[in-house]
Design an enzyme around this catalytic site. Sequence first.
Site, PDB file in Angstrom:
ATOM      1  CG  ASN A   1      -6.599 -20.273 -31.607  1.00 56.43           C
ATOM      2  OD1 ASN A   1      -7.142 -21.376 -31.351  1.00 56.43           O
ATOM      3  ND2 ASN A   1      -6.777 -19.058 -31.333  1.00 56.43           N
TER       4      ASN A   1
ATOM      5  CD  GLU B   1     -16.485 -20.314 -25.610  1.00 53.78           C
ATOM      6  OE1 GLU B   1     -16.188 -18.985 -25.701  1.00 53.78           O
ATOM      7  OE2 GLU B   1     -16.929 -20.657 -24.420  1.00 53.78           O
TER       8      GLU B   1
ATOM      9  CD  GLU C   1     -10.295 -12.563 -34.030  1.00 53.71           C
ATOM     10  OE1 GLU C   1     -11.217 -13.154 -35.098  1.00 53.71           O
ATOM     11  OE2 GLU C   1     -10.194 -13.068 -33.012  1.00 53.71           O
TER      12      GLU C   1
ATOM     13  CB  CYS D   1     -10.261 -15.933 -29.337  1.00 54.59           C
ATOM     14  SG  CYS D   1     -10.244 -16.903 -27.818  1.00 54.59           S
TER      15      CYS D   1
HETATM   16  P1  NAP Z   1     -12.143 -20.667 -38.383  1.00 59.11           P
HETATM   17  O1  NAP Z   1     -11.713 -20.620 -39.687  1.00 59.11           O
HETATM   18  O2  NAP Z   1     -13.637 -20.249 -38.143  1.00 59.11           O
HETATM   19  O3  NAP Z   1     -12.113 -22.435 -38.145  1.00 59.11           O
HETATM   20  C1  NAP Z   1     -12.379 -22.793 -37.009  1.00 59.11           C
HETATM   21  C2  NAP Z   1     -13.092 -24.160 -37.249  1.00 59.11           C
HETATM   22  O4  NAP Z   1     -14.256 -24.160 -37.852  1.00 59.11           O
HETATM   23  C3  NAP Z   1     -12.174 -25.286 -38.302  1.00 59.11           C
HETATM   24  O5  NAP Z   1     -12.063 -26.579 -37.638  1.00 59.11           O
HETATM   25  C4  NAP Z   1     -12.721 -25.005 -39.484  1.00 59.11           C
HETATM   26  O6  NAP Z   1     -12.417 -26.033 -40.410  1.00 59.11           O
HETATM   27  C5  NAP Z   1     -14.110 -24.887 -39.074  1.00 59.11           C
HETATM   28  N1  NAP Z   1     -14.998 -24.116 -40.000  1.00 59.11           N
HETATM   29  C6  NAP Z   1     -14.825 -23.155 -40.854  1.00 59.11           C
HETATM   30  N2  NAP Z   1     -15.601 -22.818 -41.712  1.00 59.11           N
HETATM   31  C7  NAP Z   1     -16.889 -23.493 -41.215  1.00 59.11           C
HETATM   32  C8  NAP Z   1     -18.119 -23.782 -41.497  1.00 59.11           C
HETATM   33  N3  NAP Z   1     -18.867 -23.000 -42.355  1.00 59.11           N
HETATM   34  N4  NAP Z   1     -18.920 -24.633 -40.974  1.00 59.11           N
HETATM   35  C9  NAP Z   1     -18.464 -25.438 -40.337  1.00 59.11           C
HETATM   36  N5  NAP Z   1     -17.141 -25.314 -39.643  1.00 59.11           N
HETATM   37  C10 NAP Z   1     -16.435 -24.590 -40.229  1.00 59.11           C
HETATM   38  O7  NAP Z   1     -11.327 -20.231 -37.532  1.00 59.11           O
HETATM   39  P2  NAP Z   1      -9.656 -20.391 -37.224  1.00 59.11           P
HETATM   40  O8  NAP Z   1      -9.054 -19.489 -38.505  1.00 59.11           O
HETATM   41  O9  NAP Z   1      -9.300 -21.850 -37.483  1.00 59.11           O
HETATM   42  O10 NAP Z   1      -9.315 -19.815 -35.727  1.00 59.11           O
HETATM   43  C11 NAP Z   1      -9.312 -18.460 -35.685  1.00 59.11           C
HETATM   44  C12 NAP Z   1     -10.661 -17.789 -34.968  1.00 59.11           C
HETATM   45  O11 NAP Z   1     -11.063 -18.632 -34.004  1.00 59.11           O
HETATM   46  C13 NAP Z   1     -10.382 -16.618 -34.640  1.00 59.11           C
HETATM   47  O12 NAP Z   1     -11.526 -15.709 -34.994  1.00 59.11           O
HETATM   48  C14 NAP Z   1     -10.542 -16.385 -32.988  1.00 59.11           C
HETATM   49  O13 NAP Z   1     -10.803 -15.355 -32.444  1.00 59.11           O
HETATM   50  C15 NAP Z   1     -11.283 -17.804 -32.874  1.00 59.11           C
HETATM   51  N6  NAP Z   1     -11.158 -18.155 -31.511  1.00 59.11           N
HETATM   52  C16 NAP Z   1     -11.935 -18.098 -30.660  1.00 59.11           C
HETATM   53  C17 NAP Z   1     -11.621 -18.629 -29.026  1.00 59.11           C
HETATM   54  C18 NAP Z   1     -12.861 -18.495 -28.217  1.00 59.11           C
HETATM   55  O14 NAP Z   1     -12.822 -19.331 -27.146  1.00 59.11           O
HETATM   56  N7  NAP Z   1     -13.696 -17.625 -28.281  1.00 59.11           N
HETATM   57  C19 NAP Z   1     -10.492 -19.568 -29.102  1.00 59.11           C
HETATM   58  C20 NAP Z   1      -9.769 -19.635 -30.051  1.00 59.11           C
HETATM   59  C21 NAP Z   1     -10.009 -18.996 -31.340  1.00 59.11           C
HETATM   60  P3  NAP Z   1     -11.281 -25.839 -41.555  1.00 59.11           P
HETATM   61  O15 NAP Z   1     -10.092 -25.807 -41.048  1.00 59.11           O
HETATM   62  O16 NAP Z   1     -11.352 -27.237 -42.355  1.00 59.11           O
HETATM   63  O17 NAP Z   1     -11.807 -24.818 -42.390  1.00 59.11           O
END
Ligand code: NAP
Length: 453
Positions: A129, A226, A357, A260
């Site tokens: 994002n 995070e 969310e 987020c």
């Molecule tokens: P995501 O699906 O959880 O993916 C994030 C990262 O984790 C990607 O590199 C993904 O790889 C990897 N990943 C997914 N499943 C995994 C697993 N089981 N084990 C290890 N790695 C794994 O999240 P997203 O859709 O990219 O991002 C959106 C989410 O991020 C939202 O929930 C948002 O709130 C959160 N976010 C939080 C913050 C904060 O600072 N708190 C900031 C930004 C975003 P792949 O792409 O290869 O699946």
Amino acid sequence: MKSVNPYTNKLNKEYTNHQKNEINNILNEVDLAFHDWKKTPFETRKQLMHQLGNQLELQKEELADLIVSEMGKIKKEAIGEIQKCAWVCKYYADNAEQFLQNEIIQTENFESYVSFQPLGTVLTVMPWNFPFWQVFRFLAPALMAGNTGVLKHASNVPGCAMVIEKLVKKAGFPKNVFRTLLISGSEVKQVIENPLVKAVTLTGSTPAGKSVASVAGSVLKKSVLELGGSDPYLILEDADIKEAAKLCVSSRLLNAGQSCIGAKRFIVMEKVYEAFKDEFVRLMESSKYGNPNDEEIAIGPLARIDLRDELHQQVMSSVGKGAKVLCGAYIPDGESAFYPPTVLENVQPGMAAYHEELFGPVASLFKVKSVEEGIKIANDTVFGLGAGVFTKDKEKGRHLAEKGLDAGCVFVNDFVKSDPRLPFGGVKESGYGRELSLWGIREFVNIKTVVIK
Ligand code: NAP
């Protein structure tokens, strides 16, 4: 690994994943680099980090174009993201040495102090994002602390992942202090378990965080998480309603709602509910979606068609249980992953819009009779990332921010923003640990006690 433009739905480029032997080679090279990098004086690290910040500024147009083409945010936000990365580089270049200076502690000994030593190679698993900002807010403090890093970026932004590795090299950092691994989420486990990796941080969804935390726990490695959020904003009776609605809409629509810390739930006192609702819906409806390169539009497409469809499902399942649509809530025709600004009211427990969310331009409005009822709804969530209060009474705002809202960051009369100078992170299922500021750079160091008798 495919990079697909979410505006045109056309393939940008295909990338080949690293194979097991390549992953191991990269981890070996980065570990070797650590043993020299940790001895590099702060002055050298500082110069290199400044150079990296300058490089980002120099290339901001082309880097912003890359972000737009891989995940669809509007161009001016993409440029802002690159500038913020340059800021965090300069901030840690200038402050890291002071943040990591020995701290003397008075005891009966000749000398007692705390010294902060790097851990080694840290794995960072990042989301799409803010494909540059999320990485740089890890990279800048981690490298300044003397650690080396490996990046596993989200699978839909491989171009950004590779360019970040190149930028670090171009800035003059020694070879292999920061490398990218093109791997899937399922391969993260083997990287965490590799003895050359000393710690891990993940920014992403709560399920991904739980998975990484359990693997890191099984091999007893430090982790920082995070994760997601469903940030509540309280609009009190004495708030400047027009200003509150304007800021709430800005926060909800930033990055097409895929932040987020985007404001997501708006909890409004009964007396001012209609006035807030009218202004809020007017602003949401008049915010246009379209070509992310077009200066006139407020939001681009969501990052992927499947994510847009998932969001629509969350909206429609809430509507099916009685939520009322005030605007939006449809899938526009065409190839782009657009979703219109959407406002729901009458959102109740049991609905996706209440508990989950909603990662897109969808807002939920709640009408409450008292501040206590508002706080109860605000805190009735598994998340605890950001929150806000709008009130002219700053003391009341301060009290609710400190004592009332269960969140890692609370802003009064503004929306939550990350800032290199302020710690950033959540509580509950929004994760643990902190990024940015002095707190962030001290996450991945050995806080070593030294006593000399
Ligand atoms: P995501 O699906 O959880 O993916 C994030 C990262 O984790 C990607 O590199 C993904 O790889 C990897 N990943 C997914 N499943 C995994 C697993 N089981 N084990 C290890 N790695 C794994 O999240 P997203 O859709 O990219 O991002 C959106 C989410 O991020 C939202 O929930 C948002 O709130 C959160 N976010 C939080 C913050 C904060 O600072 N708190 C900031 C930004 C975003 P792949 O792409 O290869 O699946």
